[in-house]
Write an enzyme that holds these catalytic residues in place. Structure first.
Site, PDB file in Angstrom:
ATOM      1  CE  LYS A  50      -4.327   0.829   2.448  1.00  0.00           C
ATOM      2  NZ  LYS A  50      -4.860   0.933   3.821  1.00  0.00           N
TER       3      LYS A  50
HETATM    4  C1  E4P Z   1      -8.252   1.880   3.619  1.00  0.00           C
HETATM    5  O1  E4P Z   1      -7.429   1.124   3.160  1.00  0.00           O
HETATM    6  C2  E4P Z   1      -8.096   2.603   4.902  1.00  0.00           C
HETATM    7  O2  E4P Z   1      -7.405   1.768   5.814  1.00  0.00           O
HETATM    8  C3  E4P Z   1      -9.401   2.947   5.564  1.00  0.00           C
HETATM    9  O3  E4P Z   1     -10.509   2.633   4.784  1.00  0.00           O
HETATM   10  C4  E4P Z   1      -9.413   4.272   6.241  1.00  0.00           C
HETATM   11  O4  E4P Z   1     -10.657   4.496   6.805  1.00  0.00           O
HETATM   12  P1  E4P Z   1     -10.938   5.581   7.929  1.00  0.00           P
HETATM   13  O5  E4P Z   1     -11.278   6.872   7.263  1.00  0.00           O
HETATM   14  O6  E4P Z   1     -12.118   5.030   8.669  1.00  0.00           O
HETATM   15  O7  E4P Z   1      -9.705   5.678   8.784  1.00  0.00           O
END
Ligand code: E4P
Length: 212
Positions: A82
């Site tokens: 990522k």
């Molecule tokens: C995606 O890969 C992220 O980890 C995640 O969806 C972030 O979400 P949040 O806005 O609830 O932190």
């Protein structure tokens, strides 16, 4: 549509994987810090449960990201690296494409970012809809825009709807044809339930027992 779980908790992944509906996991540094467990160990345990596990780089420069991308991808074939949506991140995506390393571009908040990440070779892009909603925008409008653009080209990049907050987000993402939704554990727990299912089961059991 693929369902991923947005978590760094292995037990939560194991629980929903047993339902037969889980295609992957997305972790991020905040989720990993919350669990307080060893990162590599957590990723490896998850890789035994699902075929896609996003492991996020923490470096912000190309050299650092490249090093982490090489390292994480060597851990297990289910690891997806990522990478944040920055110009250094774009260089990393392009490097990973050359090396056959799967990538997920995180922190996408606009269609132009989505296009750049896809062109740089991202396997997955992650537009964050909940955070856009929180900021007073409509995150689902971004998904509609991206899916409209995707329908006109042949990008192999999958669109992952991230930062989901409630069941409607999942339904709307599915109606728009998004390839993946990543879902926090608490939201996952809400998806199988309906009060009419519960009362229906209660009545069936009661009626059956009354004639036994
Ligand atoms: C995606 O890969 C992220 O980890 C995640 O969806 C972030 O979400 P949040 O806005 O609830 O932190």
């Amino acid at each position: 549509m693929k369902f991923f779980m947005d978590t760094a908790n292995v037990d939560q992944v194991a629980e929903c994987a047993a339902w037969g509906v889980l295609d992957g996991v997305t972790t991020n540094p905040s989720l990993v810090a919350k669990e307080g467990k060893d990162f590599k160990e957590t990723v490896l345990k998850m890789c035994e449960l699902v075929p896609n596990v996003s492991a996020q780089v923490t470096a912000t420069d190309f050299e650092g990201m490249k090093k982490q991308a090489d390292e994480y991808s060597s851990w297990h074939k289910h690891v997806v690296v990522k990478v944040p949506m920055t110009t250094e991140g774009l260089k990393t995506l392009s490097y990973c494409r050359e090396k056959g390393i799967r990538t997920n571009t995180t922190l996408i908040f606009s269609a132009s970012q989505a296009l750049l990440a896809a062109k740089a070779g991202a396997s997955i892009i992650s537009p964050f809809i909940g955070r856009l909603d929180d900021a007073g925008e409509d995150g689902m409008v971004l998904i509609a825009e991206i899916m409209e653009i995707w329908s006109q080209y042949n990008f192999e990049t999958e669109v992952l709807v991230a930062s989901t907050r409630h069941p409607r987000h999942i339904i709307d993402a599915a109606r728009l044809g998004a390839h993946i939704a990543t879902i926090p554990y608490a939201l996952f727990q809400k998806l199988p339930n309906h009060p009419l299912t519960d009362s229906g089961i209660e009545k069936f059991v009661k009626d059956w027992e009354s004639v036994q």
